[in-house]
Write a protein that holds these residues in place. Sequence first.
Motif, PDB file in Angstrom:
ATOM      1  N   ILE A 143       0.555  -1.493  -0.117  1.00 54.07           N
ATOM      2  CA  ILE A 143       0.094  -0.064   0.487  1.00 54.07           C
ATOM      3  C   ILE A 143       1.040   1.215  -0.236  1.00 54.07           C
ATOM      4  CG2 ILE A 143      -0.256  -0.141   2.187  1.00 54.07           C
ATOM      5  CD1 ILE A 143      -2.376   1.159  -0.427  1.00 54.07           C
ATOM      6  N   THR A 144       1.914   1.328   0.399  1.00 49.25           N
ATOM      7  CA  THR A 144       3.102   2.269   0.426  1.00 49.25           C
ATOM      8  C   THR A 144       3.284   2.279  -0.395  1.00 49.25           C
ATOM      9  OG1 THR A 144       4.266   1.148   1.572  1.00 49.25           O
ATOM     10  CG2 THR A 144       3.109   1.841   3.477  1.00 49.25           C
ATOM     11  N   SER A 145       3.841   1.851  -1.640  1.00 50.24           N
ATOM     12  CA  SER A 145       4.267   1.840  -2.889  1.00 50.24           C
ATOM     13  C   SER A 145       3.446   2.063  -3.142  1.00 50.24           C
ATOM     14  CB  SER A 145       5.076   0.174  -2.934  1.00 50.24           C
ATOM     15  OG  SER A 145       5.730  -0.078  -1.904  1.00 50.24           O
ATOM     16  N   ALA A 146       2.098   1.617  -3.665  1.00 52.60           N
ATOM     17  CA  ALA A 146       1.374   1.692  -4.457  1.00 52.60           C
ATOM     18  C   ALA A 146       0.852   3.346  -3.922  1.00 52.60           C
ATOM     19  CB  ALA A 146      -0.574   1.778  -3.957  1.00 52.60           C
ATOM     20  N   ILE A 147       0.477   3.852  -3.153  1.00 54.82           N
ATOM     21  CA  ILE A 147       0.238   5.444  -2.800  1.00 54.82           C
ATOM     22  C   ILE A 147       1.925   6.243  -3.460  1.00 54.82           C
ATOM     23  CG2 ILE A 147       0.787   7.433  -0.857  1.00 54.82           C
ATOM     24  CD1 ILE A 147      -0.836   5.383   0.676  1.00 54.82           C
ATOM     25  N   GLN A 148       2.821   6.317  -3.181  1.00 51.28           N
ATOM     26  CA  GLN A 148       4.637   6.922  -3.676  1.00 51.28           C
ATOM     27  C   GLN A 148       3.893   6.405  -5.088  1.00 51.28           C
ATOM     28  OE1 GLN A 148       8.194   4.818  -2.429  1.00 51.28           O
ATOM     29  NE2 GLN A 148       7.783   5.584  -0.383  1.00 51.28           N
ATOM     30  N   ARG A 149       3.363   5.331  -5.698  1.00 49.84           N
ATOM     31  CA  ARG A 149       3.659   5.830  -7.797  1.00 49.84           C
ATOM     32  C   ARG A 149       2.021   6.460  -7.833  1.00 49.84           C
ATOM     33  NH1 ARG A 149       4.761  -0.189  -9.390  1.00 49.84           N
ATOM     34  NH2 ARG A 149       5.597  -0.248  -8.516  1.00 49.84           N
ATOM     35  N   TYR A 150       1.032   5.658  -7.656  1.00 52.82           N
ATOM     36  CA  TYR A 150       0.419   6.758  -8.117  1.00 52.82           C
ATOM     37  C   TYR A 150      -1.130   7.625  -7.128  1.00 52.82           C
ATOM     38  CZ  TYR A 150       0.905   1.619 -10.054  1.00 52.82           C
ATOM     39  OH  TYR A 150       0.849   0.886 -10.473  1.00 52.82           O
ATOM     40  N   GLY A 151      -0.638   7.871  -5.883  1.00 53.61           N
ATOM     41  CA  GLY A 151      -1.162   8.769  -4.945  1.00 53.61           C
ATOM     42  C   GLY A 151      -0.137  10.107  -4.815  1.00 53.61           C
TER      43      GLY A 151
END
Length: 256
Positions: free
Chosen positions: A37-45
Amino acid sequence: AKNLHRLAVETGFVAKDFDEQIATQLYPLDTFSAYAITSAIQRYGQNERSLFSFLAMRGKDSVMDFLPAERQTYNLAKVYDYITYNFQAALNDANADSMTWASMQRAIERTESLVWESEKQTNTAKCIIKAIGLLNAFGNAGFRLDAKQLSRYAKWAMDTPDAESIVSRLIKMQIVRFADYRGRLVLFEGTDVDLEGEFHEAGLVVPRPIHFIERLSLLFHQRISPVKAHFYQKGTPRFFDYKILDAPERITPDGD
């Protein structure tokens, strides 16, 4: 939480020095889902803003309203649902991950088309597909995952006692396969040709052309700059001519 942390270290999904105490404090997130989830937030959020939104959000698929059980964490399948709902615009845009997310969606649809013993087993199979997709999307190059390790994750994080049989059937139906050169389970499009393996082999033989000079030339236009300090000190104009070259050249000035 401790078992899942040890599994994450064993598979190489996180570094060996990732503190077990931190992993337990992340609960009800497990080590895998917290990293994803932290990787996704960095990448997409929007980094911190999206992270606080995730932690404070209430309602369906939120970590605030999640009720953990003995073998149920806020696992990778729940992270997948959160990402696809909250970052849909970013996922729909053409980017480096577009093929990965499209592959996940196709694998889920193929899983739904199979005849399972119960609706619960169908949902469990879809959860396993989501987990494999996210593990490959956010795992590093050294990450390894076999069927037994995936089954252990499903047992401890998804409360799935029959995980081995479900994973085995997904492999048999060619929705999932073990990629030897990666050393991990990956989603499979259903062809007898090992495309990823072939690409890997071809990459070792065929050199990749590098035309960065042409690309740089589009961004940096040729120009001549006056050396003002020299002009102020000597009263004689001097100029630098900028050139973008792919190799050093000995150039002799001529003319004015």
